[in-house]
Design a protein around this motif. Structure first.
Motif, PDB file in Angstrom:
ATOM      1  N   ASP A 182       0.472   5.213   1.224  1.00 19.10           N
ATOM      2  CA  ASP A 182      -0.687   6.281   1.732  1.00 19.10           C
ATOM      3  C   ASP A 182      -0.296   7.777   0.882  1.00 19.10           C
ATOM      4  O   ASP A 182       0.638   8.518   0.512  1.00 19.10           O
ATOM      5  N   LYS A 237      -5.706   8.706   1.469  1.00 13.12           N
ATOM      6  CA  LYS A 237      -6.402   7.639   1.266  1.00 13.12           C
ATOM      7  C   LYS A 237      -4.991   6.242   0.850  1.00 13.12           C
ATOM      8  O   LYS A 237      -4.470   6.904   0.816  1.00 13.12           O
ATOM      9  N   ARG A 238      -5.482   5.723   1.295  1.00 10.17           N
ATOM     10  CA  ARG A 238      -4.469   4.120   1.101  1.00 10.17           C
ATOM     11  C   ARG A 238      -5.356   3.761  -0.471  1.00 10.17           C
ATOM     12  O   ARG A 238      -5.821   3.017  -0.304  1.00 10.17           O
ATOM     13  N   ILE A 239      -3.566   3.152  -1.013  1.00 12.16           N
ATOM     14  CA  ILE A 239      -4.126   2.910  -2.033  1.00 12.16           C
ATOM     15  C   ILE A 239      -3.278   1.215  -2.148  1.00 12.16           C
ATOM     16  O   ILE A 239      -1.855   1.865  -2.294  1.00 12.16           O
ATOM     17  N   TYR A 240      -3.943   0.649  -2.812  1.00 13.52           N
ATOM     18  CA  TYR A 240      -3.524  -1.006  -2.392  1.00 13.52           C
ATOM     19  C   TYR A 240      -2.978  -1.064  -4.124  1.00 13.52           C
ATOM     20  O   TYR A 240      -3.865  -1.177  -5.136  1.00 13.52           O
ATOM     21  N   THR A 274      -6.451   0.267  -6.458  1.00 11.96           N
ATOM     22  CA  THR A 274      -7.550   0.543  -5.211  1.00 11.96           C
ATOM     23  C   THR A 274      -7.200   0.918  -4.873  1.00 11.96           C
ATOM     24  O   THR A 274      -6.471   0.193  -3.499  1.00 11.96           O
ATOM     25  N   THR A 275      -8.813   1.464  -3.883  1.00 10.00           N
ATOM     26  CA  THR A 275      -8.618   2.069  -2.498  1.00 10.00           C
ATOM     27  C   THR A 275      -9.821   1.161  -1.825  1.00 10.00           C
ATOM     28  O   THR A 275      -9.631   1.338  -0.726  1.00 10.00           O
ATOM     29  N   ASN A 276     -10.048   0.131  -2.838  1.00 11.31           N
ATOM     30  CA  ASN A 276     -11.162  -0.887  -1.862  1.00 11.31           C
ATOM     31  C   ASN A 276     -11.002  -2.219  -2.633  1.00 11.31           C
ATOM     32  O   ASN A 276     -11.137  -2.489  -3.802  1.00 11.31           O
ATOM     33  N   HIS A 331       0.827  -1.460  -0.067  1.00  8.81           N
ATOM     34  CA  HIS A 331       0.119   0.366  -0.032  1.00  8.81           C
ATOM     35  C   HIS A 331       0.929   1.123  -0.169  1.00  8.81           C
ATOM     36  O   HIS A 331       1.975   1.617   0.526  1.00  8.81           O
TER      37      HIS A 331
END
Length: 122
Positions: free
Chosen positions: A30, A36-39, A57-59, A28
């Motif tokens: 940040d 937002k945290r982006i994975y 994505t963030t989700n 991830h």
């Protein structure tokens, strides 16, 4: 009838299957602007050390992760037959449909060993 060792350790498995393995995980980032945290989802060809960045994505839910592995298989094309195993963690993003997509092309999913409560990798 020849005797076969059925007590293969995790280390022995990893050593003998290097060129036929893929491994996947997330890292991830940040974002300081959006907070937002982006994975980022990636797959590593263990033998070649080639990294496939599949998406960000963030989700990272199960549906998204499954679509990303479908995209990977399309990108690999005929080379997909070189791989027999994909090693993955036990996170919720890896659903039964994720595993089924890989099984359909003959890739067996191997989950990383569960750690006893409170134990971390060193």
């Amino acid at each position: 009838m020849p005797l076969r060792c059925t007590d293969t350790t995790w280390r022995q498995f990893l050593r003998t299957q290097t060129s036929t393995r893929l491994a996947c995980d997330f890292f991830h980032v940040d974002c300081a602007v959006t907070l937002k945290r982006i994975y980022v989802f990636f797959v590593l060809g263990v033998g070649s050390r080639y990294v496939h960045l599949l998406g960000a994505t963030t989700n990272p839910d199960g549906t998204w992760t499954t679509q990303q592995v479908r995209n990977l298989l399309m990108d690999l094309g005929d080379d997909v037959t070189e791989f027999r195993f994909l090693i993955r963690g036990r996170a919720g993003q890896f659903t039964a449909s994720f595993d089924a997509v890989l099984a359909d092309v003959g890739i067996r999913v191997v989950k990383t060993p569960a750690l006893p409560a409170g134990e971390l990798f060193c």
